[in-house]
Every structure is written in C-alpha cells, then in structure tokens.
Design an enzyme around this catalytic site. Structure first.
Site, short mmCIF file in Angstrom:
data_model
loop_
_atom_site.label_atom_id
_atom_site.label_comp_id
_atom_site.label_asym_id
_atom_site.label_seq_id
_atom_site.Cartn_x
_atom_site.Cartn_y
_atom_site.Cartn_z
N ARG A 1 3.50 -10.60 -0.67
CA ARG A 1 1.99 -10.21 -1.31
C ARG A 1 2.20 -9.30 -2.47
O ARG A 1 1.90 -9.34 -3.32
CB ARG A 1 1.17 -9.67 -0.10
CG ARG A 1 0.48 -11.02 0.52
CD ARG A 1 0.18 -10.70 2.02
NE ARG A 1 1.58 -10.38 2.80
CZ ARG A 1 1.86 -11.42 3.34
NH1 ARG A 1 1.49 -12.57 3.48
NH2 ARG A 1 3.24 -11.29 4.04
N THR A 2 3.03 -8.08 -2.07
CA THR A 2 3.02 -6.91 -2.96
C THR A 2 3.48 -7.31 -4.53
O THR A 2 3.04 -7.28 -5.37
CB THR A 2 3.46 -5.65 -2.41
OG1 THR A 2 3.01 -5.32 -1.06
CG2 THR A 2 3.48 -4.54 -3.35
N LYS B 1 26.66 -2.50 -7.54
CA LYS B 1 27.63 -1.89 -8.32
C LYS B 1 27.68 -0.43 -7.99
O LYS B 1 28.55 0.37 -8.44
CB LYS B 1 27.87 -2.06 -9.74
CG LYS B 1 27.98 -3.49 -10.22
CD LYS B 1 27.76 -3.73 -11.73
CE LYS B 1 27.73 -5.33 -12.27
NZ LYS B 1 27.55 -5.08 -13.63
N ARG C 1 9.72 -0.61 -4.74
CA ARG C 1 9.70 -0.45 -3.29
C ARG C 1 10.99 -0.44 -2.80
O ARG C 1 12.02 -0.79 -3.41
CB ARG C 1 9.01 -2.05 -2.80
CG ARG C 1 9.22 -2.02 -1.07
CD ARG C 1 8.89 -3.19 -0.53
NE ARG C 1 7.28 -3.08 -0.39
CZ ARG C 1 6.59 -4.11 0.24
NH1 ARG C 1 6.87 -4.92 0.77
NH2 ARG C 1 5.31 -3.79 0.36
N HIS D 1 2.13 3.79 1.33
CA HIS D 1 2.12 2.24 0.55
C HIS D 1 0.43 2.57 -0.39
O HIS D 1 -0.31 1.74 0.29
CB HIS D 1 1.91 1.16 1.68
CG HIS D 1 2.07 -0.05 0.85
ND1 HIS D 1 1.78 -0.34 -0.23
CD2 HIS D 1 2.52 -1.30 1.61
CE1 HIS D 1 2.15 -1.58 -0.55
NE2 HIS D 1 2.56 -2.17 0.41
C1 NCD Z 1 3.30 -4.08 4.78
C2 NCD Z 1 4.31 -3.35 4.18
O1 NCD Z 1 5.19 -3.75 3.37
O2 NCD Z 1 4.44 -2.12 4.48
N1 NCD Z 1 3.12 -5.31 3.87
C3 NCD Z 1 2.51 -5.55 2.68
O3 NCD Z 1 2.85 -4.73 1.89
N2 NCD Z 1 1.36 -6.38 2.53
C4 NCD Z 1 2.97 -4.56 6.09
C5 NCD Z 1 4.31 -4.88 6.92
O4 NCD Z 1 5.32 -5.21 6.28
O5 NCD Z 1 4.15 -5.25 8.30
#
Ligand code: NCD
Length: 330
Positions: free
Chosen positions: A79-80, A108, A129, A157
């Site tokens: 999703r992100t 590397k 991320r 997040h």
């Molecule tokens: C979450 C995350 O990555 O922290 N997912 C997201 O970004 N929608 C929640 C999760 O992974 O459980």
C-alpha cells in the site's frame, strides 16, 4: 536564460517557477508526527480532500509535472509504495522505484547516506522505508531534497498516521470527543506509535488492548500522559468495546520477533469477528493499517463499519497532498 537554475552544488533544494515557497512544508522532510500541529492537520486534510475531488473529476492532473520521486524501500510494502507511486503519477510526476534493494548497490555495501545522496541527484523528493529506527532522520541529515519517512523500523510511520486521522475525520466527521481503542501488537506496531502521538492534538480517550508481551511502550505511554490525554491499558477488548468509537486493529509484527515461538503463542488472541461487531456502537469504525493476517475475520468486511479498505484508499489523497506540499505546489 540560466539565471533561475541553481548551480549544481547549490544547497537550495528546488527552485522552479511558481512555487509556493512560503508553505510551511516546502522543502521540508517528513520524519515524525511530532512536526505537526492542528493547524497543519486541518490544512493537510483540506488539500487531501481537494485531491480526492480532483481525482474523482479528472483522474490525474499536471501539478507535479516534471518532478521525480525516488521510492526507496528496504522493507516489504504494498500500500505505502503503490499509493506514493499512484499519488505522484496522478499529479503528473514520475517515479524511480527501488522496491527491492537487493537489486541495487545496497547489496554491494553502499551506506544509506550514499544511496540517498545518489537518488537526490536524480529525484526531487525521496520516500524511504527502512528497518532501523531513526533511519529517515539519518537520511535527512545527508539529503538536500525532502525525505518522507514511510516507516523506520518500530519507530514511526507518519504518513500512515495522517491517513488514519484523515479516515477518522472523513468517516466520523470529527476527532474531538472520540474514544479510540488500539488493539493488537502495540509494542512493535509503528503505525499505532505515530497515531497515538498525533491523537494527543485532539480531545480523545485512548484505550490500549494487547497481551502483556506486546503492550504499548512505557516511554510512549509517559510521553502521552504528559499531554494530559486520558489513557488506559487492558488485556481484553470486552471492557471497552461498547464505548469505542474507533477500533484500530494491528497485525502481530512477526518480522520484529527474535523468537518465532513467541509469535505463534500470541496468534489468534485478539480477533475481530461478527460477534464483536454485535456488541459495538452502531456508529463506530474498525480500522487496520493492513496487511491483515488473521486479526479481522473476513465476514466483518461486509459490515459498513469496516472502514479498513476505505482507509487504505484515503492514503493516496494524503500522499498526493504531502508530495504537493513538500514540493511547494500546495
Ligand atoms: C503497516 C506498516 O508497514 O507498518 N503497513 C502499512 O504501511 N500500511 C502495518 C503492518 O505492516 O502491519
């Protein structure tokens, strides 16, 4: 002809014509929800709402035409990463996707600061991320272009928390006066850490429901207590379900467990079923950042109070708003 083009070694992040350089987010990193106040949130939600209307009307438009987003993911994401990509493309921009760092120079041995310095040579904004807490702050120290934190380990997040709050706002009309119950893995779940912090800007009551092993971090509990917000911890949902306006469920973050047996032992303890919904308020919502594994029974999906798929969709508009803002176009 060239006087508006900054020299290649310039410290100025980006200076195209017609930018809103007076915007409080122009050229800024988005690292933590601690950066936001209520005025900011009202503004972000207004812009996100406009983005929603524009997408409904025309699908995509050229607000960020010519801009490039580098999307750098050291951890899995559906999703992100895809909503940042769709956000950028709906605004007419384009994306350098690095969603599998094992195919990049990270394999590397390249450091995060060097990877970020490379990508900002080609892109205008970087979404990151990474499994380590503080990684986005570290990247931001080295980058001249805006870094957007898309999850730093068990830390924060922020863009998820913004879309979570936007969901509450859109679905229930207001945030003040609500009882929000966070349930599941409150120890390792970064989304609840950011959301709880952001909710301190409102007049809410927070309940934490989790097994002992996965309880809400005590330092964060203290940080929130200092804001005067009322909080209480429980081991089961039943004492608070009837009063809950927002039930925010999280996945057990098994990838953060050192011992896989611990995870197996906890599995199944906190599941939302249609029975749970029978005892809940008529006007409440169930949220989940997704992915869901077993925490919410699929039968609950049919209930109009199940807001998690709508929540996921709101993410695109929040991310459109954030990209436009940091690039000085909102
Ligand atoms: C979450 C995350 O990555 O922290 N997912 C997201 O970004 N929608 C929640 C999760 O992974 O459980």
């Amino acid at each position: 002809m060239t006087k508006n083009i900054p020299p290649i070694n310039s410290k100025i992040p980006h200076l195209p014509f017609g930018d809103h350089q007076d915007s409080p987010f122009y050229g800024r990193d988005i690292i933590s929800v601690k950066q936001f106040n209520r005025e900011h949130l009202d503004y972000i939600f207004d812009v996100a709402h406009e983005m929603y209307e524009m997408v409904a009307r025309v699908g995509s438009f050229d607000l960020l035409k010519g801009k490039i987003l580098a999307s750098l993911f050291y951890e899995p994401s559906t999703r992100t990463s895809s909503s940042f990509t769709s956000a950028m493309e709906r605004l007419g921009g384009s994306v350098i996707p690095i969603n599998n760092v094992s195919y990049s120079s990270v394999t590397k041995g390249e450091s995060l600061p060097d990877t970020v310095r490379t990508l900002e040579a080609y892109a205008d904004v970087i979404v990151l991320r990474h499994p380590e807490v503080g990684s986005s702050a570290l990247a931001a120290k080295y980058a001249r272009k805006p870094i957007i934190n898309a999850g730093d380990g068990i830390g924060e997040h922020p863009t998820q928390a913004l879309l979570d709050l936007f969901t509450i706002h859109e679905e229930l009309g207001q945030v003040d006066g609500l009882t929000v119950t966070l349930m599941g893995d409150l120890k390792y779940g970064r989304t609840v850490h950011s959301l709880a912090r952001l909710l301190t800007l409102y007049d809410v009551k927070l309940n934490y429901v989790s097994p002992d092993l996965l309880s809400f971090p005590s330092e964060l509990f203290d940080e929130i207590a200092a804001t005067g917000i009322s909080q209480a911890s429980y081991q089961s949902l039943s004492p608070v379900l009837a009063d809950t306006d927002v039930l925010y469920v999280t996945r057990v973050q098994k990838e953060r467990f050192e011992d896989p047996v611990n995870h197996e032992a906890l599995k199944g303890a906190y599941v939302v079923t249609t029975d749970t919904m029978t005892d809940a308020k008529e006007k409440m919502i169930v949220m989940h950042p997704l992915p869901r594994v077993w925490e919410i029974d699929m039968a609950v999906d049919e209930d109009p109070r199940a807001a998690y798929f709508r929540q996921m969709a709101y993410g695109q508009y929040i991310r459109m708003a954030l990209l436009a803002m940091v690039l000085g176009k909102a």
